[in-house]
Scaffold this active site. Structure first.
Site, PDB file in Angstrom:
ATOM      1  N   GLY A  46      36.628 -21.045  -0.038  1.00 53.99           N
ATOM      2  CA  GLY A  46      37.113 -19.780  -0.576  1.00 53.99           C
ATOM      3  C   GLY A  46      35.982 -18.792  -0.759  1.00 53.99           C
ATOM      4  O   GLY A  46      34.818 -19.179  -0.870  1.00 53.99           O
ATOM      5  N   GLN A  51      31.557 -11.608  -3.926  1.00 55.16           N
ATOM      6  CA  GLN A  51      30.517 -12.486  -3.382  1.00 55.16           C
ATOM      7  C   GLN A  51      29.856 -11.903  -2.140  1.00 55.16           C
ATOM      8  O   GLN A  51      28.834 -12.418  -1.675  1.00 55.16           O
ATOM      9  CB  GLN A  51      31.094 -13.869  -3.051  1.00 55.16           C
ATOM     10  N   CYS A  88      30.385 -23.540  -5.709  1.00 59.76           N
ATOM     11  CA  CYS A  88      30.582 -22.131  -5.364  1.00 59.76           C
ATOM     12  C   CYS A  88      29.501 -21.697  -4.381  1.00 59.76           C
ATOM     13  O   CYS A  88      28.331 -22.039  -4.557  1.00 59.76           O
ATOM     14  CB  CYS A  88      30.487 -21.295  -6.640  1.00 59.76           C
ATOM     15  N   LEU A  89      29.878 -20.946  -3.358  1.00 52.40           N
ATOM     16  CA  LEU A  89      28.898 -20.491  -2.365  1.00 52.40           C
ATOM     17  C   LEU A  89      27.820 -19.600  -2.982  1.00 52.40           C
ATOM     18  O   LEU A  89      26.729 -19.498  -2.448  1.00 52.40           O
ATOM     19  CB  LEU A  89      29.607 -19.721  -1.237  1.00 52.40           C
ATOM     20  N   HIS A 130      39.574 -20.380  -9.093  1.00 53.33           N
ATOM     21  CA  HIS A 130      38.141 -20.109  -8.922  1.00 53.33           C
ATOM     22  C   HIS A 130      37.911 -18.708  -8.341  1.00 53.33           C
ATOM     23  O   HIS A 130      37.097 -17.937  -8.853  1.00 53.33           O
ATOM     24  CB  HIS A 130      37.543 -21.192  -8.012  1.00 53.33           C
ATOM     25  N   GLU A 131      38.642 -18.396  -7.271  1.00 55.63           N
ATOM     26  CA  GLU A 131      38.428 -17.104  -6.594  1.00 55.63           C
ATOM     27  C   GLU A 131      38.938 -15.941  -7.441  1.00 55.63           C
ATOM     28  O   GLU A 131      38.319 -14.879  -7.482  1.00 55.63           O
ATOM     29  CB  GLU A 131      39.077 -17.097  -5.201  1.00 55.63           C
ATOM     30  N   HIS A 134      36.468 -14.927  -9.944  1.00 56.43           N
ATOM     31  CA  HIS A 134      35.394 -14.063  -9.412  1.00 56.43           C
ATOM     32  C   HIS A 134      35.763 -12.586  -9.563  1.00 56.43           C
ATOM     33  O   HIS A 134      34.891 -11.744  -9.776  1.00 56.43           O
ATOM     34  CB  HIS A 134      35.151 -14.338  -7.928  1.00 56.43           C
TER      35      HIS A 134
HETATM   36 NI    NI Z   1      32.816 -19.138  -6.068  1.00 50.17          NI
END
Ligand code: NI
Length: 152
Positions: A46, A51, A88-89, A130-131, A134
């Site tokens: 995701g 991000q 998380c990226l 999670h997304e 953000h």
């Molecule tokens: Ni993330």
């Protein structure tokens, strides 16, 4: 399409609230296409627009069965609890156990502004939470009960 640079923890943009999308135009479509390419290239499940440095309410998610493109997503219902490891990226190499709802009901729009309803469980529910976090400037660390060591 183009790869975009993934913003890392510590950058202030990740702590800000994203704006509602009002125009479903080429600019939005380009952003979504770039986010997908960037997410796949990074092997992520995701990605949220902040991000890649864009404070718009857009997320892409693919848990392995096709890409969801969600604009202005909102969790309108949640049930149960599920505990699992999350990463998380934007926080590379860090993994922790979080508690998320077992099931969520999400309302969103597609890239053309059409309304979508999604009922998701387990991994997809977790990814949605999670997304969408953000978009509120919240990182998964705020939900971590315990960090885990992983071999990479
Ligand atoms: Ni993330």
């Amino acid at each position: 399409m183009a790869l975009r640079k993934i913003v890392l923890e510590g950058d202030e943009v990740l702590t800000r609230k994203s704006r509602e999308v009002e125009k479903f135009d080429k600019r939005l479509h380009d952003l979504i296409d770039d986010m997908k390419e960037t997410m796949y290239q990074a092997n992520g499940v995701g990605l949220a627009a902040p991000q890649v440095g864009i404070l718009k309410r857009v997320v892409t998610i693919d848990i392995g069965d096709g890409c969801l493109e969600l604009v202005n997503p909102e969790i309108i219902g949640a049930k149960g609890e599920s505990e699992d490891v999350e990463g998380c990226l934007s926080v590379p190499g860090v993994y922790g156990v979080t508690v998320r709802p077992k099931e969520v009901l999400v309302i969103a729009q597609d890239r053309d502004g059409k309304e979508i309803h999604i009922t998701a469980t387990d991994l997809l529910a977790r990814a949605l939470c999670h997304e969408i976090d953000h978009l509120e400037g919240i990182l998964f660390r705020q939900h971590v009960k315990e960090y885990v060591e992983t071999e990479e």
